[in-house]
Design a protein around this motif. Structure first.
Motif, PDB file in Angstrom:
ATOM      1  N   ASP A 124      27.114  23.733  -0.751  1.00  0.00           N
ATOM      2  CA  ASP A 124      27.154  23.872  -2.211  1.00  0.00           C
ATOM      3  C   ASP A 124      26.179  22.862  -2.831  1.00  0.00           C
ATOM      4  OD1 ASP A 124      29.544  24.862  -4.444  1.00  0.00           O
ATOM      5  OD2 ASP A 124      28.188  23.245  -5.028  1.00  0.00           O
ATOM      6  N   PRO A 125      25.422  23.316  -3.839  1.00  0.00           N
ATOM      7  CA  PRO A 125      24.470  22.397  -4.488  1.00  0.00           C
ATOM      8  C   PRO A 125      25.138  21.100  -4.965  1.00  0.00           C
ATOM      9  CG  PRO A 125      24.133  24.636  -5.270  1.00  0.00           C
ATOM     10  CD  PRO A 125      25.337  24.680  -4.371  1.00  0.00           C
ATOM     11  N   SER A 133      42.589  29.116   3.369  1.00  0.00           N
ATOM     12  CA  SER A 133      43.392  28.667   2.225  1.00  0.00           C
ATOM     13  C   SER A 133      44.390  29.755   1.831  1.00  0.00           C
ATOM     14  CB  SER A 133      42.488  28.315   1.034  1.00  0.00           C
ATOM     15  OG  SER A 133      43.260  27.673   0.053  1.00  0.00           O
ATOM     16  N   PHE A 134      45.236  30.100   2.782  1.00  0.00           N
ATOM     17  CA  PHE A 134      46.109  31.264   2.625  1.00  0.00           C
ATOM     18  C   PHE A 134      47.017  31.119   1.397  1.00  0.00           C
ATOM     19  CE2 PHE A 134      50.012  33.695   3.686  1.00  0.00           C
ATOM     20  CZ  PHE A 134      49.429  34.942   3.733  1.00  0.00           C
ATOM     21  N   SER A 135      46.994  32.148   0.537  1.00  0.00           N
ATOM     22  CA  SER A 135      47.755  32.070  -0.716  1.00  0.00           C
ATOM     23  C   SER A 135      48.829  33.147  -0.803  1.00  0.00           C
ATOM     24  CB  SER A 135      46.793  32.211  -1.906  1.00  0.00           C
ATOM     25  OG  SER A 135      46.136  33.471  -1.837  1.00  0.00           O
ATOM     26  N   GLY A 136      49.043  33.871   0.303  1.00  0.00           N
ATOM     27  CA  GLY A 136      49.994  34.976   0.265  1.00  0.00           C
ATOM     28  C   GLY A 136      51.431  34.525   0.499  1.00  0.00           C
ATOM     29  N   SER A 137      52.320  35.500   0.538  1.00  0.00           N
ATOM     30  CA  SER A 137      53.740  35.227   0.739  1.00  0.00           C
ATOM     31  C   SER A 137      54.017  34.919   2.215  1.00  0.00           C
ATOM     32  CB  SER A 137      54.554  36.463   0.341  1.00  0.00           C
ATOM     33  OG  SER A 137      54.227  37.536   1.221  1.00  0.00           O
ATOM     34  N   TYR A 138      55.216  34.417   2.466  1.00  0.00           N
ATOM     35  CA  TYR A 138      55.687  34.185   3.828  1.00  0.00           C
ATOM     36  C   TYR A 138      55.640  35.488   4.636  1.00  0.00           C
ATOM     37  CZ  TYR A 138      59.139  33.448   7.502  1.00  0.00           C
ATOM     38  OH  TYR A 138      59.775  33.382   8.705  1.00  0.00           O
ATOM     39  N   GLU A 139      56.058  36.577   4.006  1.00  0.00           N
ATOM     40  CA  GLU A 139      56.088  37.866   4.713  1.00  0.00           C
ATOM     41  C   GLU A 139      54.672  38.285   5.143  1.00  0.00           C
ATOM     42  OE1 GLU A 139      57.798  37.199   1.900  1.00  0.00           O
ATOM     43  OE2 GLU A 139      59.776  37.180   2.879  1.00  0.00           O
ATOM     44  N   PHE A 140      53.712  38.132   4.235  1.00  0.00           N
ATOM     45  CA  PHE A 140      52.338  38.485   4.611  1.00  0.00           C
ATOM     46  C   PHE A 140      51.785  37.538   5.666  1.00  0.00           C
ATOM     47  CE2 PHE A 140      51.754  41.460   0.996  1.00  0.00           C
ATOM     48  CZ  PHE A 140      51.247  42.506   1.753  1.00  0.00           C
ATOM     49  N   MET A 141      52.171  36.277   5.581  1.00  0.00           N
ATOM     50  CA  MET A 141      51.700  35.333   6.604  1.00  0.00           C
ATOM     51  C   MET A 141      52.127  35.828   7.989  1.00  0.00           C
ATOM     52  SD  MET A 141      52.300  31.237   7.028  1.00  0.00           S
ATOM     53  CE  MET A 141      53.900  31.267   7.844  1.00  0.00           C
ATOM     54  N   ALA A 149      36.137  22.376   0.120  1.00  0.00           N
ATOM     55  CA  ALA A 149      35.383  21.536  -0.818  1.00  0.00           C
ATOM     56  C   ALA A 149      34.127  22.263  -1.284  1.00  0.00           C
ATOM     57  CB  ALA A 149      34.982  20.232  -0.128  1.00  0.00           C
ATOM     58  N   PRO A 150      33.755  22.153  -2.542  1.00  0.00           N
ATOM     59  CA  PRO A 150      34.398  21.405  -3.628  1.00  0.00           C
ATOM     60  C   PRO A 150      35.190  22.314  -4.572  1.00  0.00           C
ATOM     61  CG  PRO A 150      32.141  21.929  -4.236  1.00  0.00           C
ATOM     62  CD  PRO A 150      32.465  22.718  -2.990  1.00  0.00           C
ATOM     63  N   SER A 151      36.077  23.149  -4.061  1.00  0.00           N
ATOM     64  CA  SER A 151      36.707  24.164  -4.914  1.00  0.00           C
ATOM     65  C   SER A 151      38.206  24.015  -5.152  1.00  0.00           C
ATOM     66  CB  SER A 151      36.486  25.558  -4.315  1.00  0.00           C
ATOM     67  OG  SER A 151      35.133  25.776  -4.084  1.00  0.00           O
ATOM     68  N   ILE A 152      38.924  23.286  -4.304  1.00  0.00           N
ATOM     69  CA  ILE A 152      40.385  23.262  -4.442  1.00  0.00           C
ATOM     70  C   ILE A 152      40.881  21.817  -4.542  1.00  0.00           C
ATOM     71  CG2 ILE A 152      42.587  23.851  -3.337  1.00  0.00           C
ATOM     72  CD1 ILE A 152      41.258  26.252  -2.075  1.00  0.00           C
ATOM     73  N   ALA A 209      39.419  19.040  -8.012  1.00  0.00           N
ATOM     74  CA  ALA A 209      38.656  19.912  -7.110  1.00  0.00           C
ATOM     75  C   ALA A 209      37.220  19.436  -6.912  1.00  0.00           C
ATOM     76  CB  ALA A 209      38.677  21.346  -7.632  1.00  0.00           C
ATOM     77  N   SER A 210      36.551  19.084  -7.998  1.00  0.00           N
ATOM     78  CA  SER A 210      35.130  18.761  -7.899  1.00  0.00           C
ATOM     79  C   SER A 210      34.886  17.487  -7.078  1.00  0.00           C
ATOM     80  CB  SER A 210      34.530  18.594  -9.294  1.00  0.00           C
ATOM     81  OG  SER A 210      35.208  17.553  -9.970  1.00  0.00           O
ATOM     82  N   ALA A 211      35.922  16.669  -6.890  1.00  0.00           N
ATOM     83  CA  ALA A 211      35.753  15.430  -6.126  1.00  0.00           C
ATOM     84  C   ALA A 211      36.317  15.536  -4.711  1.00  0.00           C
ATOM     85  CB  ALA A 211      36.422  14.273  -6.869  1.00  0.00           C
ATOM     86  N   VAL A 212      36.774  16.732  -4.339  1.00  0.00           N
ATOM     87  CA  VAL A 212      37.334  16.891  -2.995  1.00  0.00           C
ATOM     88  C   VAL A 212      36.208  16.985  -1.963  1.00  0.00           C
ATOM     89  CG1 VAL A 212      38.564  18.522  -1.497  1.00  0.00           C
ATOM     90  CG2 VAL A 212      39.577  17.817  -3.654  1.00  0.00           C
ATOM     91  N   GLU A 213      36.393  16.282  -0.863  1.00  0.00           N
ATOM     92  CA  GLU A 213      35.422  16.243   0.244  1.00  0.00           C
ATOM     93  C   GLU A 213      36.186  16.484   1.543  1.00  0.00           C
ATOM     94  OE1 GLU A 213      33.166  12.375  -1.758  1.00  0.00           O
ATOM     95  OE2 GLU A 213      33.865  12.268   0.319  1.00  0.00           O
ATOM     96  N   PRO A 214      35.451  16.722   2.638  1.00  0.00           N
ATOM     97  CA  PRO A 214      36.145  16.943   3.921  1.00  0.00           C
ATOM     98  C   PRO A 214      37.130  15.834   4.309  1.00  0.00           C
ATOM     99  CG  PRO A 214      33.891  17.660   4.106  1.00  0.00           C
ATOM    100  CD  PRO A 214      34.007  17.032   2.738  1.00  0.00           C
ATOM    101  N   ARG A 215      36.883  14.596   3.860  1.00  0.00           N
ATOM    102  CA  ARG A 215      37.827  13.525   4.230  1.00  0.00           C
ATOM    103  C   ARG A 215      39.244  13.825   3.729  1.00  0.00           C
ATOM    104  NH1 ARG A 215      38.692   9.564   0.027  1.00  0.00           N
ATOM    105  NH2 ARG A 215      37.384  10.041  -1.777  1.00  0.00           N
ATOM    106  N   HIS A 216      39.376  14.680   2.727  1.00  0.00           N
ATOM    107  CA  HIS A 216      40.704  15.005   2.213  1.00  0.00           C
ATOM    108  C   HIS A 216      41.517  15.887   3.164  1.00  0.00           C
ATOM    109  CE1 HIS A 216      38.732  13.628  -1.588  1.00  0.00           C
ATOM    110  NE2 HIS A 216      39.889  13.004  -1.667  1.00  0.00           N
TER     111      HIS A 216
END
Ligand SMILES: [Zn+2]
Length: 256
Positions: free
Chosen positions: A14-15, A155-163, A205-208, A215-222
């Motif tokens: 990402d730029p 970054s799974f966002s679905g329900s337990y059933e879908f998981m 990173a850098p989206s969540i 979000a904008s300050a998240v890096e792989p160290r997180h």
């Protein structure tokens, strides 16, 4: 400390990381995060991703694909294929379905997804899947490839059933900063229930955002914060989560 963590989905291409990348990589190393799967998402990011993997050959592992948000772009599959065939490519992605209101039309998304799924099967590459408000449609499509494709619900966002259903298809479930948020009950439940041999960790990173960081300050160290939260939720040592997830990543992506 167990073995180093691997951020299985971060956009170091990402730029936003243009001028900070060496520091970001160094901070990750200091925190114990030493491998990064970096997915391309559109035409321009293909080359940038390849360049980064040459700059950091033992740390940045490239993936190539077209994200559903860019489904409307003029996609050149020959160019995509030339990147996918490179020797150090670890996955095809980021691909998927996004049925939120501002995304491209559903049929266009489905068309580019299925073309890329066929490529993944042909090249025997695991896939990185983005899925928003489209879990049933994605599940129905992936069912048709059962046994022929491996991959990650990123970054799974679905329900337990879908998981459970995606796990039954053989997919890995990846957790990002979303799981660290105090009120994210659905994510907490999924992180407690996912079998340890299907668990992956990422930042996107850098989206969540994480509980501690915008979000904008998240890096792989997180990744450390993500692993720590999952360990706390499961009541097991941090090392078990970190080591288990890193081993899963090495196995799935055939990392050195
Ligand atoms: Zn992504």
């Amino acid at each position: 400390m167990g073995q180093p963590l691997i951020d299985t989905h971060c956009h170091l291409n990402d730029p936003a990381f243009d001028s900070t990348l060496p520091d970001v990589v160094e901070r990750a190393r200091e925190a114990g995060v030493r491998g990064f799967v970096v997915p391309a998402y559109d035409r321009v990011s293909l080359k940038r991703t390849a360049d980064l993997s040459s700059l950091y050959p033992s740390a940045i592992f490239p993936a190539y694909g077209v994200h559903p948000w860019y489904a409307g772009d003029n996609i050149n599959y020959d160019i995509l294929l030339s990147y996918l065939r490179r020797q150090n490519t670890v996955a095809l992605g980021e691909i998927g379905l996004d049925f939120t209101p501002d995304a491209p039309p559903e049929p266009t998304q489905i068309e580019i997804l299925t073309r890329q799924l066929s490529l993944a099967r042909e090249l025997n590459l695991p896939i990185l899947l983005h899925c928003r408000n489209a879990h049933d449609s994605l599940y129905q499509i992936l069912k048709g490839y059962w046994g022929g494709i491996q991959g990650v619900m990123h970054s799974f966002s679905g329900s337990y059933e879908f998981m459970q259903r995606f796990i039954d298809l053989g997919f890995f479930i990846s957790f990002s900063g979303s799981v660290t948020r105090k009120t994210a009950r659905k994510y907490h439940r999924n992180a407690q229930a996912v079998p340890l041999d299907r668990l992956l960790i990422e930042t996107d990173a850098p989206s969540i955002a994480t509980e501690s960081t915008v979000a904008s300050a998240v890096e792989p160290r997180h990744c450390v914060e993500v692993a720590r939260k999952i360990a706390e939720l499961r009541g097991i040592p941090f090392e078990d989560v970190g080591t288990g997830a890193a081993e899963n990543a090495r196995r799935l992506f055939h990392l050195p």
